[in-house]
Motif scaffolding. Sequence first.
Motif, short mmCIF file in Angstrom:
data_model
loop_
_atom_site.label_atom_id
_atom_site.label_comp_id
_atom_site.label_asym_id
_atom_site.label_seq_id
_atom_site.Cartn_x
_atom_site.Cartn_y
_atom_site.Cartn_z
N PRO A 40 28.77 71.64 18.70
CA PRO A 40 28.17 71.43 20.02
C PRO A 40 28.89 70.29 20.75
CG PRO A 40 26.54 71.11 18.26
CD PRO A 40 27.84 71.40 17.62
N PRO A 41 28.81 70.24 22.08
CA PRO A 41 29.53 69.20 22.84
C PRO A 41 29.18 67.77 22.43
CG PRO A 41 28.66 70.86 24.31
CD PRO A 41 28.14 71.18 22.95
N GLU A 42 27.93 67.52 22.06
CA GLU A 42 27.53 66.16 21.66
C GLU A 42 28.27 65.72 20.40
OE1 GLU A 42 25.11 68.65 21.88
OE2 GLU A 42 24.62 68.24 23.98
N TRP A 43 28.42 66.65 19.48
CA TRP A 43 29.12 66.32 18.23
C TRP A 43 30.59 66.06 18.48
CZ3 TRP A 43 27.21 69.41 13.41
CH2 TRP A 43 25.83 69.29 13.31
N VAL A 44 31.18 66.83 19.40
CA VAL A 44 32.59 66.64 19.73
C VAL A 44 32.80 65.25 20.32
CG1 VAL A 44 34.49 67.44 21.18
CG2 VAL A 44 33.02 69.10 20.05
N GLN A 45 31.89 64.83 21.19
CA GLN A 45 31.99 63.48 21.77
C GLN A 45 31.82 62.41 20.71
OE1 GLN A 45 29.04 63.44 24.84
NE2 GLN A 45 30.30 64.58 26.29
N ALA A 46 30.86 62.62 19.80
CA ALA A 46 30.64 61.65 18.72
C ALA A 46 31.88 61.57 17.82
CB ALA A 46 29.41 62.04 17.92
N ASP A 47 32.46 62.73 17.49
CA ASP A 47 33.67 62.72 16.67
C ASP A 47 34.81 61.98 17.35
OD1 ASP A 47 32.44 64.16 14.66
OD2 ASP A 47 33.22 66.11 15.33
N ALA A 48 34.95 62.17 18.65
CA ALA A 48 36.01 61.50 19.40
C ALA A 48 35.81 59.99 19.36
CB ALA A 48 36.05 62.00 20.83
N ARG A 49 34.56 59.55 19.51
CA ARG A 49 34.27 58.12 19.46
C ARG A 49 34.60 57.54 18.09
NH1 ARG A 49 29.67 58.86 22.54
NH2 ARG A 49 28.45 59.19 20.66
N ILE A 50 34.22 58.25 17.05
CA ILE A 50 34.49 57.78 15.69
C ILE A 50 35.99 57.76 15.42
CG2 ILE A 50 34.24 58.37 13.25
CD1 ILE A 50 31.41 59.38 13.98
N ASP A 51 36.70 58.79 15.87
CA ASP A 51 38.15 58.83 15.68
C ASP A 51 38.84 57.68 16.39
OD1 ASP A 51 37.98 61.09 14.12
OD2 ASP A 51 38.49 62.47 15.76
N ARG A 52 38.43 57.36 17.62
CA ARG A 52 39.01 56.22 18.35
C ARG A 52 38.71 54.92 17.62
NH1 ARG A 52 37.42 59.00 23.01
NH2 ARG A 52 35.50 57.80 23.13
N TRP A 53 37.49 54.76 17.14
CA TRP A 53 37.10 53.55 16.42
C TRP A 53 37.95 53.40 15.16
CZ3 TRP A 53 35.04 53.23 11.46
CH2 TRP A 53 34.61 51.97 11.08
N TYR A 54 38.14 54.51 14.43
CA TYR A 54 38.90 54.47 13.19
C TYR A 54 40.37 54.15 13.44
CZ TYR A 54 40.76 55.90 8.67
OH TYR A 54 41.40 55.92 7.47
#
Length: 59
Positions: free
Chosen positions: A13-27
């Motif tokens: 879902p779009p919310e999960w995609v946004q959360a994954d993007a945030r986590i990837d940037r943080w990592y």
Amino acid sequence: MAVMIHSKYGYEPPEWVQADARIDRWYRDKKRRAKQHGAFSLEKKRRKQHAKDKKMPLS
């Protein structure tokens, strides 16, 4: 059913995609900062031996 978006982790879902993007940037940022400070180096840092640390030959 919600709209599913294909991401690198599969269909989500779009919310999960946004959360994954945030986590990837943080990592990525965390790895970049650690690399700048020399953390997580696989090679041991070599330190210079000082004269007091060297063993003197007995003669």
